[in-house]
Design a protein around this motif. Structure first.
Motif, PDB file in Angstrom:
ATOM      1  N   THR A  25       0.868  -1.180   0.110  1.00 17.98           N
ATOM      2  CA  THR A  25       0.174   0.086   0.090  1.00 17.98           C
ATOM      3  C   THR A  25       0.817   1.175  -0.038  1.00 17.98           C
ATOM      4  O   THR A  25       1.980   1.268   0.644  1.00 17.98           O
ATOM      5  N   GLY A  26       0.391   2.348  -0.535  1.00 18.14           N
ATOM      6  CA  GLY A  26       1.096   3.697  -0.648  1.00 18.14           C
ATOM      7  C   GLY A  26       1.681   4.071  -2.088  1.00 18.14           C
ATOM      8  O   GLY A  26       1.223   3.557  -3.100  1.00 18.14           O
ATOM      9  N   SER A  27       1.987   5.239  -1.958  1.00 17.29           N
ATOM     10  CA  SER A  27       2.557   6.010  -3.307  1.00 17.29           C
ATOM     11  C   SER A  27       3.589   5.338  -4.013  1.00 17.29           C
ATOM     12  O   SER A  27       3.952   5.301  -5.298  1.00 17.29           O
ATOM     13  N   LYS A  93       6.245   0.785   9.370  1.00 14.86           N
ATOM     14  CA  LYS A  93       5.136   0.953   8.582  1.00 14.86           C
ATOM     15  C   LYS A  93       3.923   1.395   8.926  1.00 14.86           C
ATOM     16  O   LYS A  93       3.816   1.523  10.214  1.00 14.86           O
ATOM     17  N   GLY A  94       3.217   1.725   8.173  1.00 13.76           N
ATOM     18  CA  GLY A  94       1.763   2.203   8.783  1.00 13.76           C
ATOM     19  C   GLY A  94       1.303   3.693   8.520  1.00 13.76           C
ATOM     20  O   GLY A  94       0.282   4.238   8.814  1.00 13.76           O
ATOM     21  N   GLY A  95       2.272   4.328   7.797  1.00 14.82           N
ATOM     22  CA  GLY A  95       1.929   5.747   7.322  1.00 14.82           C
ATOM     23  C   GLY A  95       0.592   5.807   6.704  1.00 14.82           C
ATOM     24  O   GLY A  95      -0.187   6.934   6.683  1.00 14.82           O
ATOM     25  N   GLY A  96       0.179   4.710   5.988  1.00 16.35           N
ATOM     26  CA  GLY A  96      -1.069   4.704   5.243  1.00 16.35           C
ATOM     27  C   GLY A  96      -2.044   3.887   6.034  1.00 16.35           C
ATOM     28  O   GLY A  96      -3.316   3.749   5.447  1.00 16.35           O
ATOM     29  N   ALA A  97      -1.722   3.668   7.438  1.00 21.15           N
ATOM     30  CA  ALA A  97      -3.022   2.886   8.395  1.00 21.15           C
ATOM     31  C   ALA A  97      -2.976   1.622   7.654  1.00 21.15           C
ATOM     32  O   ALA A  97      -4.304   0.978   8.337  1.00 21.15           O
ATOM     33  N   ALA A  98      -2.347   0.913   6.900  1.00 21.70           N
ATOM     34  CA  ALA A  98      -2.596  -0.404   6.560  1.00 21.70           C
ATOM     35  C   ALA A  98      -1.722  -1.361   7.011  1.00 21.70           C
ATOM     36  O   ALA A  98      -1.836  -2.593   6.442  1.00 21.70           O
TER      37      ALA A  98
HETATM   38  C1  5RP Z   1       0.984   1.943   4.382  1.00 24.30           C
HETATM   39  C2  5RP Z   1       2.601   1.925   4.426  1.00 24.30           C
HETATM   40  C3  5RP Z   1       3.258   2.646   3.358  1.00 24.30           C
HETATM   41  O1  5RP Z   1       3.765   1.305   2.637  1.00 24.30           O
HETATM   42  C4  5RP Z   1       4.155   3.445   3.915  1.00 24.30           C
HETATM   43  O2  5RP Z   1       3.658   4.313   4.495  1.00 24.30           O
HETATM   44  C5  5RP Z   1       5.076   4.140   2.703  1.00 24.30           C
HETATM   45  O3  5RP Z   1       4.237   4.826   1.728  1.00 24.30           O
HETATM   46  P1  5RP Z   1       4.603   5.818   0.696  1.00 24.30           P
HETATM   47  O4  5RP Z   1       5.156   4.790  -0.427  1.00 24.30           O
HETATM   48  O5  5RP Z   1       3.401   6.576   0.196  1.00 24.30           O
HETATM   49  O6  5RP Z   1       5.562   6.400   1.256  1.00 24.30           O
HETATM   50  O7  5RP Z   1       3.229   1.327   5.475  1.00 24.30           O
HETATM   51  O8  5RP Z   1       0.803   1.503   5.555  1.00 24.30           O
END
Ligand code: 5RP
Length: 224
Positions: A25-27, A93-98
């Motif tokens: 998950t994420g950008s 991890k978890g910046g996207g709450a996943a």
């Molecule tokens: C989501 C995550 C993402 O993988 C993490 O936040 C990195 O995100 P991005 O690729 O947008 O920087 O752990 O829960």
């Protein structure tokens, strides 16, 4: 140069015809999933994906990647992003709450590959607060336990600030500042032992490979 795109596309090269792949998950993984869809069309290879969130579920669907579940298939490979990576390839991890489903999927794969740009590389984890998924009814008691561990908890609010972030599992996310983390493995276990905590975002001894996008190109770090 778009470093997230660079590493997302690099990771897509690791997928072989017939693989079942965990879709992070994420950008950054956004580029990985899109590229995988492209490869399926152009090279006529057969791949199945197991998503780690509704976000990756819908992107996979849009990209034409057939989906399956952990109930039906084992995973050959999982590719996911991270918010911090230390030299031992421990992650936050978890910046996207996943992170709950990400940990389940990533840990189930034969090979777990992380894709990050160089801004995510740190000497010690902990500048990024540790995301913890919490059952709503347990919020206050979890926060109290975390304070006893010298953590500073903060409930994650939605961008509009009109309510908390709700995870795909219907729970809350508490971001906890501990300062720099000396023993991430120990903290990972301690946090998960608090009743009401579903899962925390420290991932130790899981990543097999980290693909880092730098201004000079791609660096690959392998777990020894
Ligand atoms: C989501 C995550 C993402 O993988 C993490 O936040 C990195 O995100 P991005 O690729 O947008 O920087 O752990 O829960």
């Amino acid at each position: 140069m778009n470093l997230k795109k660079l590493v997302g596309h690099e990771a897509a090269k690791l997928v072989n015809d017939g693989d079942v792949v965990g879709l992070g998950t994420g950008s950054t993984t956004h580029y990985f999933i899109e590229k995988l869809g492209d490869r399926m069309k152009k090279e006529e290879i057969k791949i199945m994906g197991i998503p780690t969130s509704y976000q990756s579920f819908f992107l996979a669907r849009k990209s034409g990647i057939p989906l399956t579940t952990l109930e039906e298939h084992d995973l050959d490979l999982a590719v996911d992003g991270a918010d911090e990576v230390d030299p031992h390839l421990n992650l936050i991890k978890g910046g996207g709450a996943a992170h709950t489903l990400e940990k389940i999927v990533d840990a189930s794969a034969d090979k777990f590959v992380v894709v990050v740009d160089e801004s995510k590389m740190v000497e010690k984890l902990g500048v990024f607060p540790v995301p913890v998924e919490v059952i709503p009814q347990a919020l206050r008691v979890v926060e109290e336990q975390v304070k006893k561990m010298r953590g500073v908890p903060k409930l994650r609010m939605a961008q509009r600030k009109d309510g908390p972030v709700i995870t795909d599992n219907g729970n809350l996310v508490v971001d906890i500042e501990f300062g720099l983390i000396e023993q991430p493995g120990e903290l990972e276990i301690r946090l998960n032992s608090i009743p009401g905590v579903v899962e925390n975002g420290i991932f130790t001894e899981m990543a097999d490979k980290v693909i880092v996008g730098t201004a000079k190109g791609v660096d690959v770090l392998n777990r020894i």
